[in-house]
Enzyme design. Sequence first.
Site, PDB file in Angstrom:
ATOM      1  N   HIS A  73     -29.893  37.656  39.515  1.00 31.68           N
ATOM      2  CA  HIS A  73     -30.203  37.174  38.165  1.00 31.68           C
ATOM      3  C   HIS A  73     -31.121  38.104  37.363  1.00 31.68           C
ATOM      4  CE1 HIS A  73     -27.928  33.701  39.102  1.00 31.68           C
ATOM      5  NE2 HIS A  73     -28.841  32.987  39.703  1.00 31.68           N
ATOM      6  N   HIS A  75     -28.283  28.897  33.288  1.00 30.41           N
ATOM      7  CA  HIS A  75     -28.458  28.337  34.630  1.00 30.41           C
ATOM      8  C   HIS A  75     -28.932  26.881  34.580  1.00 30.41           C
ATOM      9  CE1 HIS A  75     -29.137  28.364  38.910  1.00 30.41           C
ATOM     10  NE2 HIS A  75     -28.890  29.658  39.000  1.00 30.41           N
ATOM     11  N   GLU A  78     -22.131  28.015  36.482  1.00 33.66           N
ATOM     12  CA  GLU A  78     -22.568  29.187  35.724  1.00 33.66           C
ATOM     13  C   GLU A  78     -21.342  30.043  35.404  1.00 33.66           C
ATOM     14  OE1 GLU A  78     -25.641  30.886  38.477  1.00 33.66           O
ATOM     15  OE2 GLU A  78     -25.371  28.892  39.293  1.00 33.66           O
TER      16      GLU A  78
HETATM   17  C1  BGC Z   1     -27.094  31.499  43.022  1.00 33.73           C
HETATM   18  C2  BGC Z   1     -27.842  30.895  44.185  1.00 33.73           C
HETATM   19  C3  BGC Z   1     -29.304  30.963  43.852  1.00 33.73           C
HETATM   20  C4  BGC Z   1     -29.557  30.233  42.586  1.00 33.73           C
HETATM   21  C5  BGC Z   1     -30.977  30.433  42.151  1.00 33.73           C
HETATM   22  C6  BGC Z   1     -27.368  30.668  41.825  1.00 33.73           C
HETATM   23  O1  BGC Z   1     -26.710  31.216  40.736  1.00 33.73           O
HETATM   24  O2  BGC Z   1     -25.730  31.601  43.281  1.00 33.73           O
HETATM   25  O3  BGC Z   1     -27.587  31.586  45.382  1.00 33.73           O
HETATM   26  O4  BGC Z   1     -30.096  30.468  44.870  1.00 33.73           O
HETATM   27  O5  BGC Z   1     -28.738  30.709  41.561  1.00 33.73           O
HETATM   28  O6  BGC Z   1     -31.576  29.286  41.861  1.00 33.73           O
END
Ligand code: BGC
Length: 380
Positions: A132, A206, A344
Site C-alpha cells: 500500500h 480501503h 479494493e
Molecule cells: C491486503 C491485506 C492487508 C490489508 C491491510 C489488504 O489490501 O490485501 O493483506 O493486511 O490490506 O490492512
Amino acid sequence: MKRRLWITITGAILMSTLTAGATGKSGSTKKSSFGKSPDGEPVDLYVLTNKNGVEAAISTYGGVVVSLKVPDRNGKPGDVVLGFDSVDGYVSDKSYFGALIGRYGNRIGHAQFTLDGKTYTLAKNNGENTLHGGIKGFNKAVWGAKEIPAKNGQALELSYLSKDGEEGFPGNLSVRVVYTLTDSNELKIEYSATTDKKTVVNLTNHSYFNLAGPGSGDILGHVLMIEGDKFTPVDSGLIPTGELRDVAGTPFDFRKPTAIGARVDSDDEQIKLGGGYDHNFVLRRKAGDPISLAARVVEPKTGRVLEVWTTEPGVQFYTGNFLDGSAHGKGGISYTKRSALCLETQHFPDSPNQPKFPSTELKPGERYHTTTIYKFSTEK
Ligand code: BGC
C-alpha cells in the site's frame, strides 16, 4: 372558484416544501475541523449529504471515508464502515481504515521493480515486500480539498502531489480524487494522476464494510457475488505467483451468491495462505461497457445491499483476517478478526514485476483515470 384554486395551489406548495424539508431534498456539504496531523497541519472533515439523507464523511487526512450512513430495509440509517472518531485514530492506524491508497495499492514483491532498465528500491513494510505505497503512503498524507459542483449530488475534490522519490517511486505524481455522493445513493470515486517521469500507479480505497454496522459482529453471514472467473493465487508472502487460476471448484467461486463464512476456514491451500480471503479476483468485463459490476454483497438481517462497479481489471477481496481487536474505533468498538470486509478495486498486485498482468505504468503526457462506484440499496 378563484379562491378555491388559490387555496389548492398554496396547499400544494406548502406540502411540497414540507416534504422537501423532511427528506433534505437539496443535499448539502458541511466542513468542520477533524484535528491536526502529526506535523501540526489542520485536518478537515467534510460531511456530504444527498437529497435522501444518505451521508458520507470524508477526512482530508488520508482522504479517508470516516463514515457512510445508508438506510436499512426499514429506512433506518446506519453507518456501514469501520473507522475512528478523530484524526488521531487514523494517525496510529496500521490497517488502512477507509483510506485512499497509493502510490501503489497492494503488494510489490521484494520491494523493488525495474523500469526502462533502472531498478527502483522501495521501503519494505510487509516482510520482504512493499504494501500500500510504503511506510508513508497516501493514507498518511493531508490532501488539499475543494467542494466542486456535481450534477446529481455532492462532490469533493482531493488533491495531492507525491514528490519524485517519495517512498522510492520515480516522478512527481500529481493526484486528484473526486468523491461524489450521488442522489442515487452511490459513493463514486474518480481517481486521476499525471507524472513527469515514467512511474507505476495503482490507486484504490480501503474501506472496511460491515453492512449491519461496525460492532455488529463478523461479516461471515454477508452473502457475496464476485464477477470473476479467475483469481491470482499467491505465495506465502501474498505475492501473486503469476498464474490466473479458475475459481471453478474452489472456495473462490463466488459467481453465484454465497455466504462469506461458508468456505472461509476451508483447508484449501490458498485460503490457508491468506488466513481467509485476501486475494485479487480477475474481473469479467463486458466488451464495450465503460464500467462493469465487480461484486454484490447482501446483508440478510438489515437487507442492505452494496454493489461495487469499476473500470479496474481486478478487486482484492479481504476478510479482515489481520484485524486482531487492538484497534478501538468509533464509539470505542474493538475491531476484531473478520468484523468487516474490503473490496479494493485495483490493478493486480505486483504488476510492475509481472509482465503478463495488465500494465500499471504511467508515462509523462498520459493521464491515469479510473472510476469505482459503491452503490447502496436494500432488498426484502
Ligand atoms: C491486503 C491485506 C492487508 C490489508 C491491510 C489488504 O489490501 O490485501 O493483506 O493486511 O490490506 O490492512
